[in-house]
Design an enzyme around this catalytic site. Structure first.
Site, mmCIF file in Angstrom:
data_model
loop_
_atom_site.group_PDB
_atom_site.id
_atom_site.type_symbol
_atom_site.label_atom_id
_atom_site.label_comp_id
_atom_site.label_asym_id
_atom_site.label_seq_id
_atom_site.Cartn_x
_atom_site.Cartn_y
_atom_site.Cartn_z
ATOM 1 N N LYS A 98 2.757 -0.935 -7.947
ATOM 2 C CA LYS A 98 4.378 0.226 -9.218
ATOM 3 C C LYS A 98 3.657 0.071 -10.478
ATOM 4 O O LYS A 98 4.617 -0.849 -11.441
ATOM 5 C CB LYS A 98 5.732 -1.265 -8.784
ATOM 6 C CG LYS A 98 5.408 -1.479 -7.330
ATOM 7 C CD LYS A 98 7.308 -1.534 -7.362
ATOM 8 C CE LYS A 98 8.199 -1.374 -6.269
ATOM 9 N NZ LYS A 98 7.462 -2.334 -5.575
ATOM 10 N N ASP A 120 3.455 2.157 -16.838
ATOM 11 C CA ASP A 120 2.843 2.154 -18.352
ATOM 12 C C ASP A 120 2.210 3.925 -18.606
ATOM 13 O O ASP A 120 2.442 4.596 -17.641
ATOM 14 C CB ASP A 120 1.745 1.555 -18.438
ATOM 15 C CG ASP A 120 2.307 0.529 -20.108
ATOM 16 O OD1 ASP A 120 2.611 2.200 -20.912
ATOM 17 O OD2 ASP A 120 2.736 -0.251 -20.343
HETATM 18 O O1 S5P Z 1 12.053 0.238 -2.946
HETATM 19 C C1 S5P Z 1 11.484 -0.834 -2.805
HETATM 20 C C2 S5P Z 1 9.766 -1.368 -3.251
HETATM 21 C C3 S5P Z 1 9.094 -1.345 -2.205
HETATM 22 S S1 S5P Z 1 7.592 -1.133 -2.707
HETATM 23 N N1 S5P Z 1 11.660 -1.787 -1.649
HETATM 24 C C4 S5P Z 1 10.810 -2.675 -1.605
HETATM 25 O O2 S5P Z 1 11.213 -3.534 -0.531
HETATM 26 N N2 S5P Z 1 9.305 -2.449 -1.952
HETATM 27 C C5 S5P Z 1 8.637 -3.294 -1.189
HETATM 28 O O3 S5P Z 1 8.665 -3.443 0.124
HETATM 29 C C6 S5P Z 1 8.527 -4.731 -1.585
HETATM 30 O O4 S5P Z 1 8.182 -4.878 -3.180
HETATM 31 C C7 S5P Z 1 8.416 -5.395 -0.899
HETATM 32 O O5 S5P Z 1 6.669 -5.688 -0.803
HETATM 33 C C8 S5P Z 1 8.222 -4.812 0.853
HETATM 34 C C9 S5P Z 1 9.934 -5.572 1.171
HETATM 35 O O6 S5P Z 1 9.601 -6.208 1.920
HETATM 36 P P1 S5P Z 1 10.430 -7.378 2.752
HETATM 37 O O7 S5P Z 1 10.787 -8.351 2.724
HETATM 38 O O8 S5P Z 1 11.987 -6.842 2.422
HETATM 39 O O9 S5P Z 1 10.134 -6.369 4.376
#
Ligand code: S5P
Length: 575
Positions: free
Chosen positions: A409, A412
């Site tokens: 993510k 910058d």
């Molecule tokens: O909007 C987002 C974007 C991402 S990349 N919401 C998220 O949850 N993520 C990522 O997806 C978050 O950083 C984590 O690694 C994963 C979701 O994890 P979970 O355990 O909730 O399924």
């Protein structure tokens, strides 16, 4: 013959019966008509050259005419008429606009095409082809095609009953972006018919340019389908110019303005209260036994005030393509590889391996590897990270055939992310196939990341929406992110999002925040949807699952369950 050996007929040319036509008898009227237009356009250019020396009495074509002059000329040639007319719909109209006559006035035809192209260009879109709505706009599209050297497509009104049975003639490939050209837009229905035929061939349409917007609702109807309407003239402009020039009296002007206002079939013109009432009715219709057609109409009304992206995602549910077909279309090696893996492994599951020890992460990846198309990492949460981790990860990626996506993510400026991507402790660009970035800092971030990977085949995923409650990535931000991706599609291959955001089949949509059982979050803002909601209803492509697998008693069985649920939802799109 003209002085350079080309056929030169003046002043009247016609398609099917012209002596100029040497085309075989089985060709359609459209094609014959286009032949005539091309000759006419060429003659106009020749004529223009001649007229640098010989001044024409009436219409000087050597200089560009103003819009006011164009309106007056359209009036002079009876393209705009006042009186009592019965329209195709049966409605009585005090104004009749018939641009079919402009083919008899090549100078005006060329001027109209120039104004159309100017209007389309101002919209900022990039086009690979142009297509006129048959029949009146065919010559206009032809003029644009020849003057801009832009390939043209011809949409047939009816399929041929022999040969290819194609509805769209010309050379194209799915994913090409086409500009649609129309003479007059009233409700937008004719434009949508042409758009529909193009879309069935996988051609993308985002812009339509029209000479005259009758301001009766076509613009918002097209917008609801994700198509931006660019118009050169409006009825009100025409009325103003003609009134000032004394061609039409104020009583007629008032009558026509009232007619236009009274005949809007524009749901965007509904009051907010009416839209809210429609939304309430839609909710009621969910439980009552309202007919499906009505329900759909209500839904359309209810979202009339939402963002175009929301509307498009809701309205274009039918347009889905198989992973295999999308793999073939993709020009970027990473999106191509991912769609191929998804097809071959029957999996749209990305495993988010959010654990803090390298050995644990590698052990889990090895076990769930057969069920996934992608591993998503957060290398900076590994407390014992060494470069060996990524070496082992790459071996597993080869063994089980998945791509590696570092969820870094970036956010910058370009210069900083360039170093963050290629350098530091993790040297992400040396091992990750995909990496993601926020669009908040502008597209310098994309350029910086691209430079960091030295033309190697890495792909970038833009974060267009987020799963967490209260996040700010929505509305205009999301729309601008999609545009940024489109403008940088040599490197950006898709989005982190909650739903499908674009019809372009090359972009891959990845959705995090997935669990088989939803209802509660994680107490820190995460919100969950099911694989079915995300793949079937929201038409995303990839489900990203972390804790749904990590916290399961049996992570491998859980991964298999998510794989099956995600793939089943995908398959259901085609049944
Ligand atoms: O909007 C987002 C974007 C991402 S990349 N919401 C998220 O949850 N993520 C990522 O997806 C978050 O950083 C984590 O690694 C994963 C979701 O994890 P979970 O355990 O909730 O399924």
């Amino acid at each position: 013959m003209s002085d350079n050996g080309m056929l030169y007929f003046q002043p009247w040319l016609c398609g099917p019966s012209s002596a100029a036509s040497t085309r075989p008898a089985d060709q359609s009227d459209e094609v014959k008509m286009l032949g005539a237009v091309l000759i006419s356009h060429t003659s106009t250019a020749l004529q223009r050259r001649r007229e640098r020396c010989v001044k024409m009495a009436d219409y000087s074509v050597a200089t560009r005419i103003s819009l006011e002059e164009l309106i007056l000329r359209l009036y002079d040639i009876d393209a705009v008429k006042f009186g009592e007319f019965t329209l195709k719909s049966g409605t009585e109209s005090p104004i009749y606009i018939d641009l079919r006559v402009i083919v008899s006035y090549p100078e005006i035809l060329v001027r109209v095409a120039e104004y159309l192209w100017d209007a389309a260009k101002q919209g900022g879109g990039k086009f690979m082809s142009v297509c006129g709505v048959p029949y009146t706009a065919l010559p206009l599209a032809t003029c644009i095609s020849t003057s801009q050297n832009l390939p043209m497509l011809v949409r047939r009104k009816e399929a041929k009953d022999y040969g290819t049975k194609k509805m769209v003639e010309g050379h194209y490939k799915a994913g090409d972006i086409c500009l649609v050209v129309e003479d007059v837009v009233t409700s937008g229905s004719s434009v949508l018919e042409t758009v529909e035929s193009l879309k069935q061939e996988g051609i993308v349409v985002r812009d339509c340019v029209v000479l005259l917007d009758r301001e009766q609702g076509g613009r918002s109807k097209l917008e609801m389908q994700g198509i931006k309407l660019h118009s050169v003239l409006t009825v009100n402009q025409i009325l103003d110019v003609l009134e000032t020039a004394g061609k039409v009296d104020s009583e007629t002007v008032a009558k026509v303005k009232k007619f236009v206002a009274d005949n809007r079939f524009d749901i965007m013109a509904m009051s907010h209260a009416a839209a809210a009432a429609a939304a309430a009715a839609a909710a009621a219709a969910n439980t009552a036994s309202a007919a499906n057609g009505n329900k759909r109409k209500m839904e359309e009304l209810a979202i009339a005030n939402g963002s175009p992206i929301e509307k498009q995602a809701k309205l274009n549910k039918a347009e889905v393509m198989k992973y295999r077909d999308r793999a073939q279309l993709c020009s970027h090696p990473m999106s191509k590889a991912l769609f191929q893996l998804m097809d071959e492994k029957k999996s749209n599951l990305a495993f988010s391996v959010d654990v803090t020890e390298c050995a644990k992460a590698l052990e889990l990846i090895d076990k769930v590897g057969p069920h996934i198309c992608l591993v998503k990492t957060h290398v900076d949460i590994l407390s014992d990270y060494t470069p060996d981790f990524t070496k082992e990860l790459q071996k597993l990626a080869e063994k089980h055939r998945f791509l590696v996506f570092e969820d870094r993510k970036f956010a910058d400026i370009g210069n900083t992310v360039k170093h963050q991507f290629s350098g530091g402790l993790y040297k992400i660009s040396s091992w990750a196939d995909l990496v993601n970035a926020h669009s908040v800092s502008g597209d310098g971030i994309i350029k910086g990341l691209k430079e960091a990977c030295n033309e190697s085949n890495k792909g970038c995923i833009l974060i267009a929406e987020m799963s967490s409650s209260g996040n700010l990535a929505k509305g205009e931000y999301t729309e601008a992110t999609v545009r940024m991706a489109e403008e940088n599609d040599d490197f950006v291959v898709g989005f982190i999002c909650q739903r499908r955001l674009t019809d372009n089949p090359e972009f891959i949509h990845m959705t995090p925040g997935i669990q088989l059982k939803t209802g509660s979050g994680d107490g820190l803002g995460q919100q969950y949807l099911t694989p079915e909601q995300v793949i079937k209803e929201n038409q995303s492509d990839v489900i990203i699952v972390g804790r749904g697998i990590l916290q399961a008693e049996d992570p491998v069985a859980a991964a298999q369950q998510y794989q099956e649920a995600g793939y089943k939802a995908y398959k259901s799109l085609f049944t």
